[in-house]
Motif scaffolding. Sequence first.
Motif, PDB file in Angstrom:
ATOM      1  N   VAL A  18       0.846  -1.184   0.000  1.00  0.00           N
ATOM      2  CA  VAL A  18       0.000   0.000   0.000  1.00  0.00           C
ATOM      3  C   VAL A  18       0.884   1.237   0.000  1.00  0.00           C
ATOM      4  O   VAL A  18       2.069   1.185   0.335  1.00  0.00           O
ATOM      5  N   THR A  19       0.284   2.375  -0.384  1.00  0.00           N
ATOM      6  CA  THR A  19       0.973   3.654  -0.345  1.00  0.00           C
ATOM      7  C   THR A  19       0.407   4.487   0.791  1.00  0.00           C
ATOM      8  O   THR A  19      -0.819   4.636   0.904  1.00  0.00           O
ATOM      9  N   ILE A  20       1.272   4.991   1.637  1.00  0.00           N
ATOM     10  CA  ILE A  20       0.872   5.804   2.780  1.00  0.00           C
ATOM     11  C   ILE A  20       1.436   7.209   2.589  1.00  0.00           C
ATOM     12  O   ILE A  20       2.633   7.379   2.339  1.00  0.00           O
ATOM     13  N   THR A  21       0.582   8.211   2.709  1.00  0.00           N
ATOM     14  CA  THR A  21       1.026   9.589   2.478  1.00  0.00           C
ATOM     15  C   THR A  21       1.389  10.320   3.755  1.00  0.00           C
ATOM     16  O   THR A  21       2.223  11.226   3.731  1.00  0.00           O
ATOM     17  N   ASP A  22       0.763   9.941   4.889  1.00  0.00           N
ATOM     18  CA  ASP A  22       1.057  10.631   6.141  1.00  0.00           C
ATOM     19  C   ASP A  22       0.590   9.780   7.312  1.00  0.00           C
ATOM     20  O   ASP A  22       0.041   8.688   7.131  1.00  0.00           O
ATOM     21  N   ARG A  40       6.387   0.306   1.467  1.00  0.00           N
ATOM     22  CA  ARG A  40       7.766   0.487   1.038  1.00  0.00           C
ATOM     23  C   ARG A  40       8.242   1.899   1.399  1.00  0.00           C
ATOM     24  O   ARG A  40       7.542   2.885   1.163  1.00  0.00           O
ATOM     25  N   GLY A  41       9.425   1.968   1.978  1.00  0.00           N
ATOM     26  CA  GLY A  41      10.041   3.256   2.256  1.00  0.00           C
ATOM     27  C   GLY A  41       9.425   4.045   3.387  1.00  0.00           C
ATOM     28  O   GLY A  41       9.712   5.240   3.534  1.00  0.00           O
ATOM     29  N   LEU A  42       8.622   3.407   4.237  1.00  0.00           N
ATOM     30  CA  LEU A  42       7.945   4.142   5.314  1.00  0.00           C
ATOM     31  C   LEU A  42       8.942   4.825   6.238  1.00  0.00           C
ATOM     32  O   LEU A  42       8.699   5.945   6.697  1.00  0.00           O
ATOM     33  N   VAL A  43      10.067   4.169   6.524  1.00  0.00           N
ATOM     34  CA  VAL A  43      11.044   4.742   7.465  1.00  0.00           C
ATOM     35  C   VAL A  43      12.382   5.003   6.773  1.00  0.00           C
ATOM     36  O   VAL A  43      13.432   5.027   7.408  1.00  0.00           O
ATOM     37  N   ALA A  44      12.347   5.250   5.476  1.00  0.00           N
ATOM     38  CA  ALA A  44      13.582   5.424   4.710  1.00  0.00           C
ATOM     39  C   ALA A  44      14.388   6.634   5.161  1.00  0.00           C
ATOM     40  O   ALA A  44      15.608   6.683   4.942  1.00  0.00           O
ATOM     41  N   ASP A  45      13.728   7.613   5.768  1.00  0.00           N
ATOM     42  CA  ASP A  45      14.444   8.831   6.169  1.00  0.00           C
ATOM     43  C   ASP A  45      15.028   8.752   7.576  1.00  0.00           C
ATOM     44  O   ASP A  45      15.635   9.704   8.054  1.00  0.00           O
ATOM     45  N   TRP A  46      14.893   7.615   8.251  1.00  0.00           N
ATOM     46  CA  TRP A  46      15.478   7.487   9.584  1.00  0.00           C
ATOM     47  C   TRP A  46      16.999   7.642   9.513  1.00  0.00           C
ATOM     48  O   TRP A  46      17.649   7.086   8.605  1.00  0.00           O
ATOM     49  N   PRO A  47      17.600   8.328  10.470  1.00  0.00           N
ATOM     50  CA  PRO A  47      19.068   8.375  10.518  1.00  0.00           C
ATOM     51  C   PRO A  47      19.706   6.993  10.627  1.00  0.00           C
ATOM     52  O   PRO A  47      20.773   6.760  10.046  1.00  0.00           O
ATOM     53  N   GLU A 232       9.812  -9.847   1.036  1.00  0.00           N
ATOM     54  CA  GLU A 232      11.190  -9.533   1.389  1.00  0.00           C
ATOM     55  C   GLU A 232      11.293  -8.023   1.536  1.00  0.00           C
ATOM     56  O   GLU A 232      10.977  -7.282   0.604  1.00  0.00           O
ATOM     57  N   LEU A 233      11.695  -7.586   2.717  1.00  0.00           N
ATOM     58  CA  LEU A 233      11.767  -6.169   3.025  1.00  0.00           C
ATOM     59  C   LEU A 233      13.202  -5.670   2.932  1.00  0.00           C
ATOM     60  O   LEU A 233      14.128  -6.308   3.441  1.00  0.00           O
ATOM     61  N   GLU A 234      13.362  -4.509   2.302  1.00  0.00           N
ATOM     62  CA  GLU A 234      14.642  -3.812   2.268  1.00  0.00           C
ATOM     63  C   GLU A 234      14.670  -2.794   3.406  1.00  0.00           C
ATOM     64  O   GLU A 234      13.643  -2.501   4.033  1.00  0.00           O
ATOM     65  N   ALA A 235      15.852  -2.231   3.654  1.00  0.00           N
ATOM     66  CA  ALA A 235      15.970  -1.181   4.665  1.00  0.00           C
ATOM     67  C   ALA A 235      15.043  -0.021   4.309  1.00  0.00           C
ATOM     68  O   ALA A 235      15.021   0.447   3.167  1.00  0.00           O
ATOM     69  N   GLY A 236      14.262   0.417   5.292  1.00  0.00           N
ATOM     70  CA  GLY A 236      13.287   1.488   5.090  1.00  0.00           C
ATOM     71  C   GLY A 236      11.871   1.014   4.915  1.00  0.00           C
ATOM     72  O   GLY A 236      10.924   1.812   5.030  1.00  0.00           O
ATOM     73  N   ASP A 237      11.674  -0.299   4.646  1.00  0.00           N
ATOM     74  CA  ASP A 237      10.326  -0.840   4.432  1.00  0.00           C
ATOM     75  C   ASP A 237       9.693  -1.277   5.749  1.00  0.00           C
ATOM     76  O   ASP A 237      10.393  -1.556   6.727  1.00  0.00           O
ATOM     77  N   ALA A 238       8.367  -1.362   5.750  1.00  0.00           N
ATOM     78  CA  ALA A 238       7.622  -1.759   6.950  1.00  0.00           C
ATOM     79  C   ALA A 238       6.537  -2.759   6.587  1.00  0.00           C
ATOM     80  O   ALA A 238       5.984  -2.738   5.482  1.00  0.00           O
TER      81      ALA A 238
END
Length: 343
Positions: A18-22, A40-47, A232-238
Amino acid sequence: MAEADPTIFKALALVPEVTITDAAALDALLRETDRPFVVRGLVADWPLVQAGRRSNQEARSYLLERHRDVPFAVSVGSPASGGRLFYNDAMGMNFHMLRAKLPEIFAKIDANEGRADAPPIYLASIDMHEYFDGLHEANHVDLGDRTSLASIWMGTRTRIAAHNDVPNNLACVAVGRRRFTLFPREQFRNLYLGPIDNTPAGRAISMVDFHAPDFEAHPRFREALAHAQTVELEAGDALYIPALWWHHVEGLEPFNILVNYWWRETPRWLGQPQDALNHALLSIRELPDDQKAYWRDLFDYYVFGNADDVTAHIPEEGRSILAPLTPESAGRIRAFLLRQLSL
């Protein structure tokens, strides 16, 4: 770590994405659905995610700068296990639980990285608030008004047997890659569960080796696979795992970090269903069949049915614990049970 048999697992259905906007959109979806989904990419901006993309060493350095100087619980397995943290032949554990400071644990991971005979090293369900300063504040998902437990899971290549958890679960890959294989709640009969008391981590697990299923010993596992989903989840996925869904988890890289959030939709003062199951094993399972049939009927009447006719004939002010539970009435039940169990 051996790869899973592609003829089995590549044929599985994929977890929907799914796509989450906020945060509001995530909150709404979590309230509406009772099925797993991937963002995909939900937490991609985490340090932490950014540090891990530069290198495993940078991810570990990021954590070491924020960890507290206290012992961490860590599981260390045998190199021969292929990363599978499981039972040994005597139904003990094939890994050892130790306590050590985080720099010492990471030094062991550093020293073994790249070695074919490296032992699996796994730190499971570490409370982010208790063991780190500022880590959660800089790396977290906004879950609105939910009261959640934020945990971090760190380690080498590992395989964690299929199990389920009572709370809902949002699992976020921060470093490395993870493969999840999920099954609906009702598939427990087809997963060939082990003991419910002697377990690697507190929950009953599937006895099936997902990398080498023995369909002669576990023929119903084919039916479980017919209902399975994988991702299979990549870094940043949830990945969202609803309460009580079964999940088999694999850390696929030499170093992997997962952050997850657990929360319940029911009040914390309610009892744990697992405790009721354990008590039923103690008090009901060994009864004669005719008595077990009576108690099954009574449970259906009072617990699973819980229809209006259970209490309609009792004055409202006199229904006691048959009325909707409150923190006070739940406390009375708990106190009564403690007294009875101590006799």
